[in-house]
Scaffold this motif. Structure first.
Motif, mmCIF file in Angstrom:
data_model
loop_
_atom_site.group_PDB
_atom_site.id
_atom_site.type_symbol
_atom_site.label_atom_id
_atom_site.label_comp_id
_atom_site.label_asym_id
_atom_site.label_seq_id
_atom_site.Cartn_x
_atom_site.Cartn_y
_atom_site.Cartn_z
ATOM 1 N N LYS A 205 113.418 60.314 30.552
ATOM 2 C CA LYS A 205 112.515 59.110 30.990
ATOM 3 C C LYS A 205 111.735 59.518 32.051
ATOM 4 N N PHE A 206 110.595 59.042 32.299
ATOM 5 C CA PHE A 206 109.630 59.344 33.293
ATOM 6 C C PHE A 206 110.130 58.526 34.406
ATOM 7 N N SER A 207 109.585 59.069 36.002
ATOM 8 C CA SER A 207 109.903 58.378 37.097
ATOM 9 C C SER A 207 108.973 56.979 36.784
ATOM 10 N N ALA A 208 109.124 56.262 38.081
ATOM 11 C CA ALA A 208 108.267 55.161 38.399
ATOM 12 C C ALA A 208 106.957 55.703 38.740
ATOM 13 N N PRO A 209 105.893 55.082 38.473
ATOM 14 C CA PRO A 209 104.402 55.835 38.850
ATOM 15 C C PRO A 209 104.355 55.762 40.063
ATOM 16 N N TYR A 210 103.562 56.804 40.853
ATOM 17 C CA TYR A 210 103.289 56.988 42.310
ATOM 18 C C TYR A 210 101.778 57.515 42.480
ATOM 19 N N TRP A 211 101.605 57.037 43.726
ATOM 20 C CA TRP A 211 100.087 57.369 43.889
ATOM 21 C C TRP A 211 99.856 59.039 44.460
ATOM 22 N N GLN A 212 99.038 59.699 44.150
ATOM 23 C CA GLN A 212 98.938 61.090 44.773
ATOM 24 C C GLN A 212 97.321 61.308 45.139
ATOM 25 N N HIS A 213 96.987 62.020 46.262
ATOM 26 C CA HIS A 213 95.643 61.985 46.350
ATOM 27 C C HIS A 213 95.387 63.517 46.743
ATOM 28 N N ASP A 214 94.514 64.248 46.019
ATOM 29 C CA ASP A 214 94.359 65.607 46.595
ATOM 30 C C ASP A 214 92.655 65.601 47.218
ATOM 31 N N ARG A 215 92.616 66.137 48.354
ATOM 32 C CA ARG A 215 91.389 66.673 49.101
ATOM 33 C C ARG A 215 91.326 68.533 48.503
ATOM 34 N N VAL A 216 90.433 68.738 47.728
ATOM 35 C CA VAL A 216 90.535 70.079 47.304
ATOM 36 C C VAL A 216 89.454 71.133 48.100
ATOM 37 N N PHE A 217 89.991 72.054 48.801
ATOM 38 C CA PHE A 217 89.229 72.763 49.775
ATOM 39 C C PHE A 217 89.145 74.207 49.029
ATOM 40 N N VAL A 218 87.961 74.958 49.178
ATOM 41 C CA VAL A 218 87.847 76.031 48.730
ATOM 42 C C VAL A 218 86.963 77.163 49.505
ATOM 43 N N PRO A 219 87.263 78.389 49.319
ATOM 44 C CA PRO A 219 86.220 79.077 50.326
ATOM 45 C C PRO A 219 84.849 79.324 49.867
ATOM 46 N N LYS A 220 83.948 79.493 50.679
ATOM 47 C CA LYS A 220 82.434 79.719 50.416
ATOM 48 C C LYS A 220 82.318 80.726 49.181
ATOM 49 N N HIS A 221 81.626 80.247 48.273
ATOM 50 C CA HIS A 221 81.280 81.261 46.986
ATOM 51 C C HIS A 221 82.692 81.321 45.987
ATOM 52 N N PHE A 222 83.476 80.332 46.169
ATOM 53 C CA PHE A 222 84.419 80.017 45.177
ATOM 54 C C PHE A 222 84.111 80.314 43.982
ATOM 55 N N ALA A 223 85.273 81.035 43.223
ATOM 56 C CA ALA A 223 84.801 81.163 41.634
ATOM 57 C C ALA A 223 86.465 81.152 41.029
ATOM 58 N N ARG A 224 86.736 80.060 40.547
ATOM 59 C CA ARG A 224 87.998 80.028 40.058
ATOM 60 C C ARG A 224 88.668 80.992 38.982
ATOM 61 N N ASP A 225 87.402 81.597 38.143
ATOM 62 C CA ASP A 225 87.669 82.638 37.152
ATOM 63 C C ASP A 225 88.011 83.908 37.927
ATOM 64 N N LYS A 226 87.858 84.131 39.215
ATOM 65 C CA LYS A 226 88.042 84.992 40.047
ATOM 66 C C LYS A 226 89.176 85.452 40.708
ATOM 67 N N ALA A 227 90.090 84.035 40.187
ATOM 68 C CA ALA A 227 91.475 84.011 40.846
ATOM 69 C C ALA A 227 91.532 83.815 42.491
ATOM 70 N N MET A 228 90.438 83.063 42.963
ATOM 71 C CA MET A 228 90.085 82.660 44.317
ATOM 72 C C MET A 228 91.098 81.655 44.733
#
Length: 190
Positions: free
Chosen positions: A26-49
């Motif tokens: 059984k799943f938990s009761a729903p809850y709220w989550q908010h993310d502010r996503v910060f990245v370094p300058k020239h971020f590239a996820r495919d480079k494992a930054m």
């Protein structure tokens, strides 16, 4: 912590919940989550930054929100993420520190989340992302020293099949999905 993570868009949230309830989960009761996503300058996820999520979690509106800083590095070829989190006492101060370190705010993602712990090392989530239609399921497997991420990835795909979810894995982050949905020219025709 090293994790293998797969998310898929659900055709039916109720079918997914039912498939798990048939095996007494059984799943938990729903809850709220908010993310502010910060990245370094020239971020590239495919480079494992690394990216840093400044997270707010409200599980009970009568209680104080909790804050965390979550560092995530994604290694697509190896099929795992490195994820570390720590509780943050002063949200504003941490946001200022991130800006001072040269990180940029890239995305803000709000969601309603339900969670289910399956054993000692597997978490299953259902996410309803504000601004996106439908629901997403996410399965995370914590990897111990010596575990093969490729094998864990295959196990999670099999778990989705057993739970009657046969969609393709969604590789984009929720922030990337939100951004592309806002840039979709078809959305502007109404």
């Amino acid at each position: 912590m090293k994790k293998t993570i797969i998310k898929m868009k659900l055709n039916s949230r109720s079918d997914f919940v039912e498939a798990l309830s048939e095996i007494d989960f059984k799943f938990s009761a729903p809850y709220w989550q908010h993310d502010r996503v910060f990245v370094p300058k020239h971020f590239a996820r495919d480079k494992a930054m690394p990216r840093l999520d400044l997270r707010t979690v409200v599980k009970d509106p009568e209680k104080k929100a909790t804050y965390a800083l979550v560092m995530r590095r994604h290694f697509e070829d190896e099929k795992f993420d490195l994820v570390n989190a720590t509780v943050v006492e002063d949200y504003s101060e941490m946001a200022h520190i991130l800006f001072q370190l040269g990180y940029e705010l890239r995305y803000e993602v709000s969601r309603r989340r339900e969670e289910l712990r399956m054993g000692d090392s597997v978490n299953i989530y259902i996410d309803k992302i504000d601004g996106l239609p439908g629901y997403y399921a996410r399965i995370e497997s914590d990897l111990a020293e010596g575990d093969d991420p490729q094998a864990a990835y295959k196990d999670i795909l099999e778990t989705f099949k057993v739970l009657r979810v046969n969609n393709r894995p969604v590789n984009d982050t929720y922030g990337e999905i939100l951004e592309s949905s806002q840039n979709d020219p078809m959305d502007k025709i109404s």
